[in-house]
Design a protein around this motif. Structure first.
Motif, PDB file in Angstrom:
ATOM      1  N   TYR A 173       0.798  -1.222   0.000  1.00  0.00           N
ATOM      2  CA  TYR A 173       0.000   0.000   0.000  1.00  0.00           C
ATOM      3  C   TYR A 173       0.836   1.280   0.000  1.00  0.00           C
ATOM      4  O   TYR A 173       0.552   2.200  -0.773  1.00  0.00           O
ATOM      5  CB  TYR A 173      -1.006  -0.019   1.155  1.00  0.00           C
ATOM      6  CG  TYR A 173      -2.215  -0.856   0.845  1.00  0.00           C
ATOM      7  CD1 TYR A 173      -3.256  -0.355   0.080  1.00  0.00           C
ATOM      8  CD2 TYR A 173      -2.298  -2.180   1.279  1.00  0.00           C
ATOM      9  CE1 TYR A 173      -4.361  -1.139  -0.236  1.00  0.00           C
ATOM     10  CE2 TYR A 173      -3.393  -2.970   0.963  1.00  0.00           C
ATOM     11  CZ  TYR A 173      -4.427  -2.442   0.213  1.00  0.00           C
ATOM     12  OH  TYR A 173      -5.511  -3.216  -0.107  1.00  0.00           O
ATOM     13  N   PRO A 174       1.868   1.407   0.850  1.00  0.00           N
ATOM     14  CA  PRO A 174       2.650   2.649   0.783  1.00  0.00           C
ATOM     15  C   PRO A 174       3.330   2.878  -0.551  1.00  0.00           C
ATOM     16  O   PRO A 174       3.464   4.016  -1.000  1.00  0.00           O
ATOM     17  CB  PRO A 174       3.677   2.495   1.914  1.00  0.00           C
ATOM     18  CG  PRO A 174       3.665   1.060   2.273  1.00  0.00           C
ATOM     19  CD  PRO A 174       2.315   0.550   1.961  1.00  0.00           C
ATOM     20  N   LEU A 177       0.455   3.684  -3.200  1.00  0.00           N
ATOM     21  CA  LEU A 177      -0.099   5.006  -2.941  1.00  0.00           C
ATOM     22  C   LEU A 177       0.954   6.104  -3.009  1.00  0.00           C
ATOM     23  O   LEU A 177       0.658   7.265  -2.756  1.00  0.00           O
ATOM     24  CB  LEU A 177      -0.775   5.019  -1.570  1.00  0.00           C
ATOM     25  CG  LEU A 177      -1.979   4.080  -1.422  1.00  0.00           C
ATOM     26  CD1 LEU A 177      -2.492   4.096   0.008  1.00  0.00           C
ATOM     27  CD2 LEU A 177      -3.084   4.450  -2.397  1.00  0.00           C
ATOM     28  N   ASP A 178       2.184   5.720  -3.354  1.00  0.00           N
ATOM     29  CA  ASP A 178       3.287   6.672  -3.522  1.00  0.00           C
ATOM     30  C   ASP A 178       3.603   7.405  -2.220  1.00  0.00           C
ATOM     31  O   ASP A 178       4.001   8.567  -2.224  1.00  0.00           O
ATOM     32  CB  ASP A 178       2.976   7.681  -4.635  1.00  0.00           C
ATOM     33  CG  ASP A 178       4.231   8.342  -5.193  1.00  0.00           C
ATOM     34  OD1 ASP A 178       5.304   7.733  -5.089  1.00  0.00           O
ATOM     35  OD2 ASP A 178       4.123   9.463  -5.730  1.00  0.00           O
ATOM     36  N   HIS A 179       3.445   6.695  -1.108  1.00  0.00           N
ATOM     37  CA  HIS A 179       3.794   7.261   0.192  1.00  0.00           C
ATOM     38  C   HIS A 179       5.229   6.912   0.579  1.00  0.00           C
ATOM     39  O   HIS A 179       5.769   7.473   1.527  1.00  0.00           O
ATOM     40  CB  HIS A 179       2.862   6.724   1.277  1.00  0.00           C
ATOM     41  CG  HIS A 179       1.456   7.181   1.116  1.00  0.00           C
ATOM     42  ND1 HIS A 179       0.398   6.615   1.809  1.00  0.00           N
ATOM     43  CD2 HIS A 179       0.904   8.151   0.336  1.00  0.00           C
ATOM     44  CE1 HIS A 179      -0.730   7.209   1.457  1.00  0.00           C
ATOM     45  NE2 HIS A 179      -0.447   8.133   0.567  1.00  0.00           N
ATOM     46  N   LEU A 180       5.811   5.939  -0.126  1.00  0.00           N
ATOM     47  CA  LEU A 180       7.125   5.451   0.241  1.00  0.00           C
ATOM     48  C   LEU A 180       7.898   5.077  -1.014  1.00  0.00           C
ATOM     49  O   LEU A 180       7.365   4.414  -1.900  1.00  0.00           O
ATOM     50  CB  LEU A 180       6.996   4.208   1.141  1.00  0.00           C
ATOM     51  CG  LEU A 180       8.287   3.525   1.573  1.00  0.00           C
ATOM     52  CD1 LEU A 180       9.065   4.429   2.534  1.00  0.00           C
ATOM     53  CD2 LEU A 180       7.987   2.185   2.229  1.00  0.00           C
ATOM     54  N   ASP A 184      13.934   6.075   0.389  1.00  0.00           N
ATOM     55  CA  ASP A 184      13.560   6.813   1.594  1.00  0.00           C
ATOM     56  C   ASP A 184      13.726   6.011   2.877  1.00  0.00           C
ATOM     57  O   ASP A 184      13.454   6.516   3.958  1.00  0.00           O
ATOM     58  CB  ASP A 184      12.097   7.260   1.495  1.00  0.00           C
ATOM     59  CG  ASP A 184      11.866   8.248   0.359  1.00  0.00           C
ATOM     60  OD1 ASP A 184      12.845   8.896  -0.042  1.00  0.00           O
ATOM     61  OD2 ASP A 184      10.730   8.352  -0.112  1.00  0.00           O
ATOM     62  N   THR A 185      14.157   4.756   2.776  1.00  0.00           N
ATOM     63  CA  THR A 185      14.136   3.893   3.951  1.00  0.00           C
ATOM     64  C   THR A 185      15.222   2.830   3.897  1.00  0.00           C
ATOM     65  O   THR A 185      15.708   2.482   2.825  1.00  0.00           O
ATOM     66  CB  THR A 185      12.763   3.201   4.071  1.00  0.00           C
ATOM     67  OG1 THR A 185      12.768   2.355   5.221  1.00  0.00           O
ATOM     68  CG2 THR A 185      12.452   2.359   2.860  1.00  0.00           C
TER      69      THR A 185
END
Length: 218
Positions: A173-174, A177-180, A184-185
């Motif tokens: 999902y992240p 949904l382009d949240h991650l 970045d991690t």
């Protein structure tokens, strides 16, 4: 047996049918399960709506068969990757990396597949079978590591496998949904550190486990 699970795919179309199913998956990933129509697949594949109806019968049968094929291919690819490694830790690292680098379009397809499966008995059965197949190479690698003395498990194999798979799928999902984004991690490093701890080994003492980044294809 339910009405859904008694459904049988048609066989018309031969090799062209397989290509059409791949197009169906792409359309589902783009438009969603509920929003994919015969006309959308026709425009994407160049195959007439009447021909698609001859291949699959109903729209629902077409979508279910396409999702079933796509998920089976994904599981098959993971099993083929696992077979390339003799060292159990290297096999686990390779499978984790493969899972974390799942292309975004595949994540979208899986999102649609699991959402549809929540409302369809046939897809639920297919999803359960694929879940077992996907987990098997992880469990097999852990078992070989225990037998060789490389791993001394802190918890049972089934729990380790579930946590690893959940960590991989947790990106769905992240990422969709382009949240991650991968850069970045240190997600991979955390997953491998967690895995090495559960296996009772040290990732930094085992080949193939050096920290690194993973990337998703759009």
């Amino acid at each position: 047996m339910s009405e859904m699970s008694s459904r049988r795919p048609r066989r018309a179309g031969g090799s062209r049918r397989t290509l059409v199913l791949d197009e169906v998956v792409s359309v589902i990933a783009d438009r969603g399960y509920a929003g994919t129509r015969f006309i959308d697949v026709s425009e994407a594949s160049g195959v007439a709506v009447s021909t698609l109806q001859g291949y699959f019968g109903s729209r629902e049968d077409m979508l279910i068969e396409a999702l079933g094929r796509a998920t089976s291919v994904a599981v098959g690819a993971m099993n083929e990757l696992a077979a390339q490694f003799d060292d159990p830790w290297q096999q686990l690292v390779a499978m984790v990396d493969r899972g974390l680098s799942t292309p975004v379009v595949t994540w979208r397809m899986l999102m649609e597949f699991w959402t549809a499966a929540a409302h369809d008995a046939e897809l639920q059965e297919h999803a359960a079978a694929l879940a077992q197949q996907y987990r098997k190479p992880f469990a097999d690698a852990i078992g070989r590591g225990v037998e060789s003395g490389a791993f001394t498990l802190r918890v049972e194999t089934a729990a380790i496998v579930e946590v690893v798979v959940a960590s991989i799928v947790g990106l769905l999902y992240p990422v969709v949904l382009d949240h991650l984004a991968a850069q970045d991690t240190d997600y991979r490093d955390v997953v491998l550190a967690q895995l090495s701890f559960a296996l009772g080994t040290r990732a930094d003492d085992t080949s193939g486990s050096q920290p690194g980044s993973f990337t998703q294809e759009s």
